[in-house]
Write a protein that holds these residues in place. Structure first.
Motif, PDB file in Angstrom:
ATOM      1  N   THR A  91     -18.013   6.325   3.783  1.00 58.18           N
ATOM      2  CA  THR A  91     -17.068   6.455   5.102  1.00 58.18           C
ATOM      3  C   THR A  91     -15.780   5.545   4.221  1.00 58.18           C
ATOM      4  OG1 THR A  91     -18.736   5.792   6.499  1.00 58.18           O
ATOM      5  CG2 THR A  91     -16.532   4.918   7.159  1.00 58.18           C
ATOM      6  N   ILE A  92     -14.449   6.438   4.589  1.00 62.93           N
ATOM      7  CA  ILE A  92     -13.243   6.101   3.924  1.00 62.93           C
ATOM      8  C   ILE A  92     -12.676   4.883   4.745  1.00 62.93           C
ATOM      9  CG2 ILE A  92     -11.030   6.583   2.991  1.00 62.93           C
ATOM     10  CD1 ILE A  92     -12.217   9.399   2.421  1.00 62.93           C
ATOM     11  N   SER A  93     -12.098   4.051   4.192  1.00 65.29           N
ATOM     12  CA  SER A  93     -11.254   2.924   4.935  1.00 65.29           C
ATOM     13  C   SER A  93      -9.712   2.972   4.442  1.00 65.29           C
ATOM     14  CB  SER A  93     -11.848   1.603   4.912  1.00 65.29           C
ATOM     15  OG  SER A  93     -11.029   0.621   5.664  1.00 65.29           O
ATOM     16  N   PRO A  94      -8.810   3.723   5.151  1.00 64.85           N
ATOM     17  CA  PRO A  94      -7.505   3.960   4.578  1.00 64.85           C
ATOM     18  C   PRO A  94      -6.890   2.553   4.515  1.00 64.85           C
ATOM     19  CG  PRO A  94      -8.235   5.638   5.996  1.00 64.85           C
ATOM     20  CD  PRO A  94      -9.067   4.737   6.349  1.00 64.85           C
ATOM     21  N   VAL A  95      -6.531   2.001   3.388  1.00 64.12           N
ATOM     22  CA  VAL A  95      -5.860   0.725   3.496  1.00 64.12           C
ATOM     23  C   VAL A  95      -4.345   0.758   3.591  1.00 64.12           C
ATOM     24  CG1 VAL A  95      -5.349  -1.378   1.915  1.00 64.12           C
ATOM     25  CG2 VAL A  95      -7.672  -0.481   2.008  1.00 64.12           C
ATOM     26  N   ILE A  96      -3.831  -0.006   4.563  1.00 59.42           N
ATOM     27  CA  ILE A  96      -2.444   0.103   4.989  1.00 59.42           C
ATOM     28  C   ILE A  96      -1.846  -1.143   4.633  1.00 59.42           C
ATOM     29  CG2 ILE A  96      -0.484   0.548   6.559  1.00 59.42           C
ATOM     30  CD1 ILE A  96      -2.423   2.254   8.178  1.00 59.42           C
ATOM     31  N   LEU A  97      -0.831  -1.341   3.648  1.00 60.13           N
ATOM     32  CA  LEU A  97      -0.326  -2.673   3.274  1.00 60.13           C
ATOM     33  C   LEU A  97       1.349  -2.684   3.728  1.00 60.13           C
ATOM     34  CD1 LEU A  97      -1.466  -2.907  -0.571  1.00 60.13           C
ATOM     35  CD2 LEU A  97      -2.529  -3.980   1.585  1.00 60.13           C
ATOM     36  N   ALA A  98       1.712  -4.028   3.700  1.00 60.28           N
ATOM     37  CA  ALA A  98       3.052  -4.171   4.221  1.00 60.28           C
ATOM     38  C   ALA A  98       3.582  -5.468   3.557  1.00 60.28           C
ATOM     39  CB  ALA A  98       3.252  -4.019   5.936  1.00 60.28           C
ATOM     40  N   SER A  99       4.641  -5.473   3.158  1.00 57.39           N
ATOM     41  CA  SER A  99       5.348  -6.685   2.569  1.00 57.39           C
ATOM     42  C   SER A  99       6.728  -6.791   2.904  1.00 57.39           C
ATOM     43  CB  SER A  99       4.947  -6.508   1.010  1.00 57.39           C
ATOM     44  OG  SER A  99       5.517  -5.718   0.300  1.00 57.39           O
ATOM     45  N   ASP A 100       7.191  -7.906   3.036  1.00 54.88           N
ATOM     46  CA  ASP A 100       8.728  -8.117   3.294  1.00 54.88           C
ATOM     47  C   ASP A 100       9.002  -9.614   3.263  1.00 54.88           C
ATOM     48  OD1 ASP A 100      11.317  -7.610   4.044  1.00 54.88           O
ATOM     49  OD2 ASP A 100      10.890  -8.147   6.083  1.00 54.88           O
TER      50      ASP A 100
ATOM     51  N   VAL B 237     -24.452   0.068   9.798  1.00 54.06           N
ATOM     52  CA  VAL B 237     -23.923  -0.164   8.177  1.00 54.06           C
ATOM     53  C   VAL B 237     -23.735   0.991   7.589  1.00 54.06           C
ATOM     54  CG1 VAL B 237     -24.969  -1.358   6.133  1.00 54.06           C
ATOM     55  CG2 VAL B 237     -25.619  -2.232   8.637  1.00 54.06           C
ATOM     56  N   ARG B 238     -22.499   0.793   6.800  1.00 54.19           N
ATOM     57  CA  ARG B 238     -21.928   2.059   6.286  1.00 54.19           C
ATOM     58  C   ARG B 238     -21.590   1.706   4.694  1.00 54.19           C
ATOM     59  NH1 ARG B 238     -20.187   2.684  11.508  1.00 54.19           N
ATOM     60  NH2 ARG B 238     -20.768   4.855  12.384  1.00 54.19           N
ATOM     61  N   ARG B 239     -21.568   2.691   3.997  1.00 55.70           N
ATOM     62  CA  ARG B 239     -20.952   2.347   2.595  1.00 55.70           C
ATOM     63  C   ARG B 239     -19.342   2.730   2.615  1.00 55.70           C
ATOM     64  NH1 ARG B 239     -22.394   1.176  -2.602  1.00 55.70           N
ATOM     65  NH2 ARG B 239     -24.615   0.856  -1.736  1.00 55.70           N
ATOM     66  N   VAL B 240     -18.618   1.685   2.685  1.00 54.92           N
ATOM     67  CA  VAL B 240     -17.173   1.907   2.983  1.00 54.92           C
ATOM     68  C   VAL B 240     -16.529   1.939   1.585  1.00 54.92           C
ATOM     69  CG1 VAL B 240     -15.336   0.802   3.863  1.00 54.92           C
ATOM     70  CG2 VAL B 240     -17.424   0.593   5.102  1.00 54.92           C
ATOM     71  N   TYR B 241     -15.486   2.894   1.470  1.00 51.40           N
ATOM     72  CA  TYR B 241     -14.588   2.846   0.265  1.00 51.40           C
ATOM     73  C   TYR B 241     -13.293   2.737   0.625  1.00 51.40           C
ATOM     74  CZ  TYR B 241     -18.513   5.360  -2.260  1.00 51.40           C
ATOM     75  OH  TYR B 241     -19.651   5.741  -2.736  1.00 51.40           O
ATOM     76  N   PRO B 242     -12.567   1.350   0.440  1.00 52.15           N
ATOM     77  CA  PRO B 242     -11.169   1.165   0.767  1.00 52.15           C
ATOM     78  C   PRO B 242     -10.441   1.605  -0.379  1.00 52.15           C
ATOM     79  CG  PRO B 242     -12.329  -0.893  -0.226  1.00 52.15           C
ATOM     80  CD  PRO B 242     -13.418   0.208  -0.120  1.00 52.15           C
ATOM     81  N   ILE B 243      -9.389   2.770   0.004  1.00 52.38           N
ATOM     82  CA  ILE B 243      -8.464   3.014  -0.639  1.00 52.38           C
ATOM     83  C   ILE B 243      -7.094   2.923  -0.118  1.00 52.38           C
ATOM     84  CG2 ILE B 243      -7.942   5.317  -1.661  1.00 52.38           C
ATOM     85  CD1 ILE B 243     -10.653   6.290  -1.186  1.00 52.38           C
ATOM     86  N   LEU B 244      -6.344   2.871  -1.016  1.00 57.37           N
ATOM     87  CA  LEU B 244      -4.707   2.569  -0.496  1.00 57.37           C
ATOM     88  C   LEU B 244      -4.206   3.733  -0.161  1.00 57.37           C
ATOM     89  CD1 LEU B 244      -2.177   0.666  -0.430  1.00 57.37           C
ATOM     90  CD2 LEU B 244      -1.636   1.369  -2.469  1.00 57.37           C
ATOM     91  N   ALA B 245      -3.756   3.728   1.112  1.00 55.37           N
ATOM     92  CA  ALA B 245      -3.163   4.983   1.672  1.00 55.37           C
ATOM     93  C   ALA B 245      -1.942   4.967   2.046  1.00 55.37           C
ATOM     94  CB  ALA B 245      -4.192   5.307   2.840  1.00 55.37           C
ATOM     95  N   ALA B 246      -1.308   3.492   2.503  1.00 53.26           N
ATOM     96  CA  ALA B 246      -0.030   3.671   2.950  1.00 53.26           C
ATOM     97  C   ALA B 246       0.656   2.375   2.452  1.00 53.26           C
ATOM     98  CB  ALA B 246       0.038   3.959   4.670  1.00 53.26           C
ATOM     99  N   TYR B 247       1.919   2.166   2.509  1.00 52.86           N
ATOM    100  CA  TYR B 247       2.532   0.866   1.863  1.00 52.86           C
ATOM    101  C   TYR B 247       3.935   0.959   2.740  1.00 52.86           C
ATOM    102  CZ  TYR B 247       3.335  -3.357  -0.805  1.00 52.86           C
ATOM    103  OH  TYR B 247       3.717  -4.732  -1.146  1.00 52.86           O
ATOM    104  N   ILE B 248       4.025  -0.147   3.668  1.00 50.93           N
ATOM    105  CA  ILE B 248       5.124  -0.016   4.712  1.00 50.93           C
ATOM    106  C   ILE B 248       6.071  -0.984   3.870  1.00 50.93           C
ATOM    107  CG2 ILE B 248       6.104  -0.603   6.898  1.00 50.93           C
ATOM    108  CD1 ILE B 248       3.164  -0.125   7.667  1.00 50.93           C
ATOM    109  N   ALA B 249       7.380  -0.646   3.618  1.00 51.79           N
ATOM    110  CA  ALA B 249       8.266  -1.722   2.991  1.00 51.79           C
ATOM    111  C   ALA B 249       9.740  -0.973   3.138  1.00 51.79           C
ATOM    112  CB  ALA B 249       8.142  -1.671   1.576  1.00 51.79           C
ATOM    113  N   ASP B 250      10.914  -1.626   3.159  1.00 46.69           N
ATOM    114  CA  ASP B 250      12.219  -1.243   3.338  1.00 46.69           C
ATOM    115  C   ASP B 250      12.637  -0.463   1.715  1.00 46.69           C
ATOM    116  OD1 ASP B 250      12.509  -3.355   1.648  1.00 46.69           O
ATOM    117  OD2 ASP B 250      13.829  -4.337   3.191  1.00 46.69           O
ATOM    118  N   HIS B 251      13.780  -0.132   1.795  1.00 53.86           N
ATOM    119  CA  HIS B 251      14.126   0.557   0.294  1.00 53.86           C
ATOM    120  C   HIS B 251      14.018  -0.244  -0.782  1.00 53.86           C
ATOM    121  CE1 HIS B 251      16.022   3.465  -2.146  1.00 53.86           C
ATOM    122  NE2 HIS B 251      16.714   2.503  -2.489  1.00 53.86           N
ATOM    123  N   PRO B 252      14.788  -1.491  -0.556  1.00 57.93           N
ATOM    124  CA  PRO B 252      14.657  -2.331  -1.943  1.00 57.93           C
ATOM    125  C   PRO B 252      13.217  -2.626  -2.451  1.00 57.93           C
ATOM    126  CG  PRO B 252      16.146  -3.092  -0.559  1.00 57.93           C
ATOM    127  CD  PRO B 252      15.463  -1.971   0.213  1.00 57.93           C
TER     128      PRO B 252
END
Length: 808
Positions: free
Chosen positions: A178-187, A278-293
């Motif tokens: 079971t894939i868990s697409p990880v979405i990160l954001a930093s600012d 109960v599932r076997r979850v694979y967390p994978i980085l899929a998206a990163y939210i950020a401005d241009h700099p």
């Protein structure tokens, strides 16, 4: 329910020992005897004098049981915080990791200066466990990818949430994974007000399994705070090295934050999900939210280079297709540089920085496809406000004064902002102002200059509105691409007018990546930087306000956030517990009340010859009261809008002569249109037609007039999933609140379909056309007549002002 919180049952409520004590703050427990819950009125308390205040605080004069019931179970703030600290928290606890940087600048003691920085973080896997196991998301979470289509044949694919895009389908994982697409954001954000230099650098985490409409709501708590990156001045380094060392510190801290995802992404982690499985979850980085700099910082490249593709800084202004950077090749180049080997030619060609990227060891992750479009900074603030508005203003004779005059002359509408003072004097712009300007800017510049300028503006606005769609199809994505090509086709006019020399700016080039990004991870509205900037209020601003604003403010912020999350978690548990308890009691009473009916009808059911399902313990019983309540709401709503429009119960002008209508409202042909309307609705009835023909409408004839009506427009899945209410308004000028003020007349502008232009195959939506436009609507509106006057016919499709319309 969040992971770590048991199912609300009587056998497991011991996990929350503070339940009775905290509930005591709002009154005695419902299970206490009625004698201990006697209602006490304020009038029962003795006053100092008749009608005066109580001689002492009136709670002291309550009877003993009632007084004890309203007293809190703590006597000081310290004890109150201790009770909160005893509440069960999430599995992701705050941790501190300290880094020490040794610079190249000598201190007063002759030794190299050192700087100590702190990284406050939480376990990323445990944060994902809390989100996956949160029962509040059980109806809006998906565990497998989906393909949605707009047609029964399955030819027109729909792109919306991440599970409907290509990224999830392209993952090659074990069958039981079971894939868990990880979405990160930093600012990075400033915390100090008026003065001071306190800042914070929050990193947020959410997962693509949750519906984007839910995870974008701050109140849903579907996005959690993963950590605070250090905001270091790095004064131990010389100014020449300070920027590079800042890059290296960022990647080192991000590597420490995401280290738990490396092993979890390779082998998976067993997690109890929101549906109880109960599932076997694979967390994978899929998206990163950020401005241009920050995107350039993440991609380890210079800011004048594209973070996603290897196109050169001098070629970003042309519509050339460029594939994304290969993370393996970039990592290999950076590895050679870190080992002291001679720098490869790609290092300078791609504008890289000599760092050890944090995403190098993350399994199945492609950081360059993970960088998502930023509608706020790239389109609203960048392409539109900073560039297009400035270019169009310089291309129009009269410049800013003419633009301001045209903004002031724009029609008013309930969904449009009227810039009564123009735009040149506005110094502080927000995303709301950008969007308000975009709605009317094409009408502002139309006909004021070169037609190619108008076409270029139209292409950019079309692109912005297409990019805002909440769902896309292959057709709308092709429209997005055509708008992008249209901008590049007409942008040369700004070079001919000597307004621009080139178009090599990063935000303009970023539009090239919108279409492939939407196909890869879903629509851009789910990855706007507006969401993390809103989260700064809850996770940074308010937390900083609760601290003492001294050097240890980050530590105090994490403690305050822990308590806030514990209280929120406990409140959700109580709501779910009380909801299940009331549902259980309701079902029990329903079963008891219907027992006699079931016994009385048993013989009748036995004699029935029809095939039926046996009633037993496994049968699902639905509460009929809930269904009837829901249906009544729907029926009431349909009745209200059954005519297609809605007006007030009483007209604003119950009786007004036609002469006044013509004079105050400017309805020159009102009497003729009203007579023509009456003849139309009486067709087929000779008696009624003769009666209408005999009616003579004089200037003294009185009619009832409404000043506004509401029309419900059909829902468009690209913009909204619910119907939109539009307001048509018309009111004459009238005296204002003060004797010397007058409120000017206000008339709505309505788009009408002309049968002579629109094909007969397209059903008419608004008003029947006759010059001047007269009232009977084709949406079954016989009781109401709307008077309109035609200003000018709509231009044929493809004209320079034919812009894609978006429902506001």
């Amino acid at each position: 329910m969040p992971a770590g919180i048991p199912e609300p049952s009587t056998a497991e409520t011991h996990q929350f020992p503070q339940t009775a004590e905290i509930r005591a703050a709002s009154g005695p427990h419902p299970e206490e005897p009625p004698s201990q819950r006697r209602r006490v009125e304020v009038e029962e308390v003795e006053d100092v004098e008749a009608g005066g205040l109580p001689r002492r605080p009136w709670i002291e004069d309550f009877p003993g049981p009632a007084r004890e019931g309203v007293r809190p179970s703590f006597k000081s703030s310290h004890l109150f915080y201790k009770k909160i600290d005893n509440l069960p928290g999430g599995s992701a606890k705050w941790m501190l990791e300290v880094f020490e940087a040794e610079g190249d600048v000598l201190g007063e003691d002759g030794q190299l200066k050192k700087e100590r920085v702190e990284l406050w973080k939480r376990d990323a896997v445990e944060c994902i466990r809390d989100l996956m196991g949160n029962a509040a998301f059980r109806y809006c979470i998906r565990y497998q990818p989906e393909r949605q289509y707009a047609d029964p044949e399955g030819k027109t694919r729909i792109y919306g949430n991440m599970m409907t895009a290509n990224w999830w389908w392209d993952m090659s994982m074990p069958e039981e994974a079971t894939i868990s697409p990880v979405i990160l954001a930093s600012d990075k954000t400033t915390l100090s007000r008026m003065s001071g230099d306190k800042s914070a650098w929050p990193v947020y985490l959410t997962i693509g399994n949750i519906d984007k409409d839910v995870r974008r709501k701050p109140s849903a708590h579907a996005t959690v705070l993963l950590g605070y990156l250090p905001v270091a001045k790095l004064e131990c380094f010389s100014e020449k090295r300070r920027s590079l060392e800042g890059y290296r510190l960022f990647h080192k801290c991000m590597r420490a934050l995401l280290e738990p995802l490396i092993e979890a992404g390779k082998t998976g982690v067993l997690m109890t999900c929101a549906d109880g499985k109960v599932r076997r979850v694979y967390p994978i980085l899929a998206a990163y939210i950020a401005d241009h700099p920050e995107q350039a910082l993440i991609a380890a490249c210079q800011e004048n280079y594209c973070p996603k593709c290897p196109v050169g800084p001098n070629k970003r202004g042309e519509p050339v297709f460029s594939c994304l950077k290969d993370p393996d090749r970039v990592s290999a180049v950076l590895r050679k540089v870190s080992e002291g080997v001679e720098k490869p030619s790609e290092f300078a060609e791609w504008g890289l920085r000599a760092v050890e990227p944090f995403w190098d060891d993350l399994p199945h992750a492609n950081i360059f496809s993970a960088l998502t479009p930023d509608i706020l900074h790239q389109l609203h603030k960048g392409v539109f406000k900073d560039h297009l508005v400035s270019w169009a203003t310089k291309a129009i004779e009269g410049g800013e004064d003419e633009i301001d005059r045209r903004f002031k002359a724009m029609f008013k509408h309930s969904d449009l902002r009227h810039f009564k003072n123009g735009i040149s004097l506005v110094s502080q712009w927000t995303g709301t102002e950008y969007k308000a300007m975009e709605k009317v800017f094409l009408g502002v510049i139309a006909g004021a200059g070169d037609e190619r300028v108008t076409r270029a503006v139209r292409a950019v606005l079309d692109f912005i509105y297409y990019a805002h769609f909440e769902t896309h199809t292959d057709e709308t994505l092709n429209g997005l691409h055509r708008s992008w090509l249209g901008y590049h086709q007409y942008k040369s006019v700004f070079v001919e007018l000597k307004i621009r020399e080139h178009f090599n700016f990063p935000k303009g080039h970023s539009t090239e990546h919108y279409e492939p990004s939407i196909r890869e991870v879903g629509t851009a509205d789910g990855y706007s930087t507006e969401h993390p900037e809103r989260l700064h209020i809850d996770f940074a601003k308010l937390a900083y306000g609760a601290s003492n604003r001294q050097s240890s403010y980050i530590k105090q912020m994490t403690r305050w956030l822990e308590r806030q999350e514990a209280v929120s978690r406990f409140a959700r548990y109580l709501d779910l517990h009380d909801g299940n308890q009331s549902s259980h009691d309701g079902n029990q009473s329903s079963r008891d009340g219907n027992q006699s009916s079931r016994d009385g009808n048993q013989s009748s059911r036995d004699r029935s010859q029809s095939s039926r399902e046996p009633s037993g313990a496994n049968c699902l019983q639905i509460d009929p009261t809930t269904l009837s309540h829901k249906n009544n709401d729907d029926i009431g709503d349909d009745k209200e809008w059954s005519r297609g429009y809605h007006v007030a119960k009483t007209p604003a002008f119950p009786s007004i002569p036609i002469s006044t209508i013509v004079a105050d409202f400017g309805t020159t042909y009102f009497a003729w249109c009203l007579k023509d309307y009456l003849l139309k609705i009486s067709r087929g009835n000779s008696t009624r037609t003769n009666h209408v023909s005999d009616i003579e409408l004089r200037d003294t004839t009185h009619v009832a007039v409404y000043k506004q009506c509401k029309v419900r427009l059909p829902a468009m899945r690209q913009v909204t999933t619910s119907p939109v209410v539009d307001i048509i308004h018309a009111s004459p000028s009238h005296p204002g609140p003060s004797p010397l003020t007058t409120i000017p007349a206000y008339m709505s502008t309505v788009l009408a379909r002309d049968p002579s232009i629109v094909s007969a195959a397209i059903p008419p939506y608004v008003f029947d056309h006759k010059k001047p436009l007269q009232g009977r609507s084709r949406l079954s509106l016989p009781p109401l007549q709307i008077y309109c006057e035609l200003i000018s016919p709509y231009r044929p499709p493809g004209g320079p002002c034919a812009c894609h319309l978006r429902l506001a």
